[in-house]
Design a protein around this motif. Structure first.
Motif, mmCIF file in Angstrom:
data_model
loop_
_atom_site.group_PDB
_atom_site.id
_atom_site.type_symbol
_atom_site.label_atom_id
_atom_site.label_comp_id
_atom_site.label_asym_id
_atom_site.label_seq_id
_atom_site.Cartn_x
_atom_site.Cartn_y
_atom_site.Cartn_z
ATOM 1 N N CYS A 57 0.921 -1.306 -0.096
ATOM 2 C CA CYS A 57 -0.062 0.008 -0.059
ATOM 3 C C CYS A 57 0.980 1.243 -0.174
ATOM 4 N N GLN A 67 0.684 15.330 4.866
ATOM 5 C CA GLN A 67 -0.183 16.092 5.953
ATOM 6 C C GLN A 67 0.684 17.018 6.698
ATOM 7 N N CYS A 108 1.137 5.228 0.654
ATOM 8 C CA CYS A 108 0.429 6.120 1.473
ATOM 9 C C CYS A 108 1.105 7.395 1.523
ATOM 10 N N ARG A 168 -0.983 10.478 1.428
ATOM 11 C CA ARG A 168 -1.858 11.008 2.472
ATOM 12 C C ARG A 168 -1.106 11.255 3.623
ATOM 13 N N ASP A 169 -0.179 10.291 4.173
ATOM 14 C CA ASP A 169 0.574 10.447 5.237
ATOM 15 C C ASP A 169 1.776 11.535 5.125
ATOM 16 N N GLU A 178 -3.443 5.072 -0.681
ATOM 17 C CA GLU A 178 -4.196 5.996 0.120
ATOM 18 C C GLU A 178 -3.961 7.410 -0.470
ATOM 19 N N THR A 232 -8.784 7.784 4.320
ATOM 20 C CA THR A 232 -8.949 7.437 5.825
ATOM 21 C C THR A 232 -10.159 8.502 6.287
ATOM 22 N N CYS A 233 -10.793 7.911 7.176
ATOM 23 C CA CYS A 233 -11.925 8.483 8.014
ATOM 24 C C CYS A 233 -11.791 8.459 9.456
ATOM 25 N N ALA A 234 -11.427 9.341 10.155
ATOM 26 C CA ALA A 234 -10.920 9.268 11.599
ATOM 27 C C ALA A 234 -12.175 9.207 12.551
ATOM 28 N N SER A 247 -10.062 13.933 7.205
ATOM 29 C CA SER A 247 -9.750 14.567 8.526
ATOM 30 C C SER A 247 -10.306 16.249 8.182
ATOM 31 N N LYS A 267 -7.709 4.929 -1.536
ATOM 32 C CA LYS A 267 -8.445 4.870 -0.196
ATOM 33 C C LYS A 267 -8.394 6.298 0.341
ATOM 34 N N SER A 288 -7.446 12.080 2.972
ATOM 35 C CA SER A 288 -7.909 11.774 4.302
ATOM 36 C C SER A 288 -9.435 12.682 4.454
#
Length: 94
Positions: free
Chosen positions: A7, A16, A9, A12-13, A43, A77-79, A48, A75, A46
């Motif tokens: 994956c 941020q 990411c 996203r990661d 990913e 993400t949903c926190a 967020s 993807k 998000s």
């Protein structure tokens, strides 16, 4: 040997914490490039709260703009529940 799915990411990661907003077109190019490189799961963003993580203020726009590659799972993400509600609203809007 068990199956392994790689994956990616970074979009996203990795973005941020960037102090300046990365343009949506740049993020789109990154996500599409990762898919082209062969990552089966990317990913992209998000949902967020953009007040907390401004880099994701364009989550909806980014996801709608990506040119999808068959076989790639994108993807977001949903926190929390609010993030899931936003994601579902985007899904319904198409």
């Amino acid at each position: 040997m068990p199956d392994v799915t790689l994956c990616e990411c970074f979009a996203r990661d990795g973005l941020q914490h960037e102090p300046g907003f990365v343009p949506t077109a740049t993020k789109r190019a990154l996500v599409e490039r990762f898919a082209t490189l062969g990552f089966p799961r990317v990913e992209a963003t998000s949902y967020s709260n953009p007040k907390v993580v401004p880099q994701f203020a364009d989550a909806s726009e980014l996801l709608h703009s990506i040119e999808r590659k068959p076989g790639v799972f994108y993807k977001a993400t949903c926190a929390n529940v609010k993030a899931v509600e936003r994601a579902l609203a985007d899904l319904e809007a198409g």
